[in-house]
Design a protein around this motif. Structure first.
Motif, PDB file in Angstrom:
ATOM      1  N   GLU A 213       0.835  -1.202   0.000  1.00 15.37           N
ATOM      2  CA  GLU A 213       0.000   0.000   0.000  1.00 15.37           C
ATOM      3  C   GLU A 213       0.872   1.255   0.000  1.00 15.37           C
ATOM      4  N   GLU A 214       0.442   2.238  -0.798  1.00 15.27           N
ATOM      5  CA  GLU A 214       1.126   3.520  -0.874  1.00 15.27           C
ATOM      6  C   GLU A 214       0.092   4.634  -0.902  1.00 15.27           C
ATOM      7  N   THR A 215       0.534   5.827  -0.562  1.00 11.45           N
ATOM      8  CA  THR A 215      -0.325   7.005  -0.699  1.00 11.45           C
ATOM      9  C   THR A 215      -0.208   7.501  -2.142  1.00 11.45           C
ATOM     10  N   VAL A 216      -1.295   7.468  -2.875  1.00 12.68           N
ATOM     11  CA  VAL A 216      -1.252   7.812  -4.298  1.00 12.68           C
ATOM     12  C   VAL A 216      -2.380   8.782  -4.652  1.00 12.68           C
ATOM     13  N   PHE A 249     -11.544  13.889  -1.299  1.00 12.22           N
ATOM     14  CA  PHE A 249     -10.170  13.463  -1.000  1.00 12.22           C
ATOM     15  C   PHE A 249      -9.378  13.373  -2.303  1.00 12.22           C
ATOM     16  N   SER A 250      -8.108  13.722  -2.205  1.00  8.61           N
ATOM     17  CA  SER A 250      -7.240  13.673  -3.389  1.00  8.61           C
ATOM     18  C   SER A 250      -6.206  12.564  -3.282  1.00  8.61           C
ATOM     19  N   LEU A 251      -6.024  12.013  -2.098  1.00  5.45           N
ATOM     20  CA  LEU A 251      -5.055  10.936  -1.886  1.00  5.45           C
ATOM     21  C   LEU A 251      -5.764   9.712  -1.317  1.00  5.45           C
ATOM     22  N   VAL A 252      -5.324   8.538  -1.722  1.00  3.70           N
ATOM     23  CA  VAL A 252      -5.872   7.293  -1.181  1.00  3.70           C
ATOM     24  C   VAL A 252      -4.727   6.327  -0.897  1.00  3.70           C
ATOM     25  N   MET A 253      -4.996   5.354  -0.011  1.00  2.00           N
ATOM     26  CA  MET A 253      -4.018   4.298   0.285  1.00  2.00           C
ATOM     27  C   MET A 253      -4.411   3.046  -0.491  1.00  2.00           C
ATOM     28  N   LEU A 254      -3.537   2.603  -1.395  1.00  2.00           N
ATOM     29  CA  LEU A 254      -3.792   1.372  -2.144  1.00  2.00           C
ATOM     30  C   LEU A 254      -2.491   0.867  -2.747  1.00  2.00           C
ATOM     31  N   ASP A 255      -2.573  -0.301  -3.357  1.00  2.00           N
ATOM     32  CA  ASP A 255      -1.419  -0.856  -4.079  1.00  2.00           C
ATOM     33  C   ASP A 255      -1.546  -0.393  -5.521  1.00  2.00           C
ATOM     34  N   PRO A 256      -0.746   0.593  -5.953  1.00  2.00           N
ATOM     35  CA  PRO A 256      -0.934   1.162  -7.297  1.00  2.00           C
ATOM     36  C   PRO A 256      -0.759   0.149  -8.429  1.00  2.00           C
ATOM     37  N   VAL A 257       0.163  -0.791  -8.262  1.00  2.00           N
ATOM     38  CA  VAL A 257       0.405  -1.783  -9.317  1.00  2.00           C
ATOM     39  C   VAL A 257      -0.820  -2.679  -9.495  1.00  2.00           C
ATOM     40  N   ARG A 258      -1.356  -3.213  -8.382  1.00  2.00           N
ATOM     41  CA  ARG A 258      -2.525  -4.093  -8.466  1.00  2.00           C
ATOM     42  C   ARG A 258      -3.762  -3.322  -8.937  1.00  2.00           C
TER      43      ARG A 258
END
Length: 276
Positions: A213-216, A249-258
């Motif tokens: 998970e990353e902030t994207v 919201f402009s940022l979310v926590m997720l796995d960007p690749v998946r």
């Protein structure tokens, strides 16, 4: 009460009145007796020795002593003890159950019953589950080995081929050759995507998938996806319309690749099977 319970195929019924310190005993040997509570353990021992064959009878006798049953029933609301006996050379499974009467906490009723059939069914179910679990674990191990092999045997050559084609694309060669190289590169990239999807499915099924998970910025990710697929869509005369509605919201926590992979798979299917 004892006569009513005996109709339900119990082997033995004991009704204990702790206040009056008496016990009523009734069993299938047609023994009926009102006895002092102090004699109950002796009656229990006599009953078990008459019906029980086994080296661990002392253990069963300790478990079935009245003070132990009363203490456990008071602590847990009820008591349940199961044990195996040998009757005429056949192993039987017996269960002792004890519980205070809800309307009279001084009355404790104790019943012995045969649970051999229920126990066998339960053991059969457990054995089926154990076998199914063993098969699943072996299948899981095969998947892991398969995942390891195809990662080496297919993944590496694909990436190497992609690199070679990209280098050839940079060289000054004829237009026809460039077109063939471009198509070959597209097919290789498609295979890499399919191969990556297969690996992900196998990894998910074997619990080896790592989620990072990353902030994207979701808007940026969607724009990248639209840009990547625009050329593929144009070849089929399909427009990719990029539109993101305003959110709180402009940022979310997720796995960007998946996450990108999921959206790309959906859009690629739309492009592949879409008419215009």
């Amino acid at each position: 009460l004892a006569e009513d319970l005996l109709r339900w195929n119990y082997d033995c019924i004991v009704v204990v009145n702790l206040l009056e310190e008496t016990a009523f005993w009734m069993d299938y040997d047609v023994e009926k007796e009102l006895i002092p509570i102090s004699d109950l353990d002796a009656w229990t021992e006599k009953y078990l020795q008459r019906h029980y064959e086994g080296d661990d009878i002392e253990v069963v006798l300790r478990m079935t002593r009245l003070d132990s049953i009363v203490r456990s029933a008071k602590e847990n609301g009820k008591e349940s003890i199961s044990y195996s006996i040998r009757v005429d050379g056949t192993i039987k499974r017996k269960m002792l159950q004890a519980q205070f009467l809800p309307e009279n906490p001084d009355i404790l009723y104790i019943v012995w019953r045969d649970v051999t059939k229920e126990y066998k069914i339960k053991r059969q179910e457990e054995q089926v589950l154990e076998k199914a679990l063993d098969v699943a674990q072996k299948a899981n191990q095969v998947k892991k080995e398969f995942l390891l092999h195809i990662s080496k045997d297919i993944g590496a050559p694909l990436y190497e081929l992609s690199g070679i084609l990209q280098q050839l694309q940079k060289k000054q060669i004829g237009d026809d050759s460039q077109e063939y190289i471009g198509k070959a590169l597209e097919n290789v990239e498609h295979l890499q995507t399919v191969f990556g999807n297969i690996l992900d499915v196998l990894a998910a099924e074997t619990d080896n998938m790592a989620i990072v998970e990353e902030t994207v910025v979701p808007r940026k990710l969607i724009q990248e996806i639209a840009d990547e697929l625009e050329k593929q869509a144009c070849e089929k005369n399909i427009r990719v319309i990029f539109e993101v509605k305003s959110t709180n919201f402009s940022l979310v926590m997720l796995d960007p690749v998946r996450w990108k992979q999921i959206i790309i798979n959906i859009m690629q299917n739309s492009i592949q099977y879409g008419k215009n």
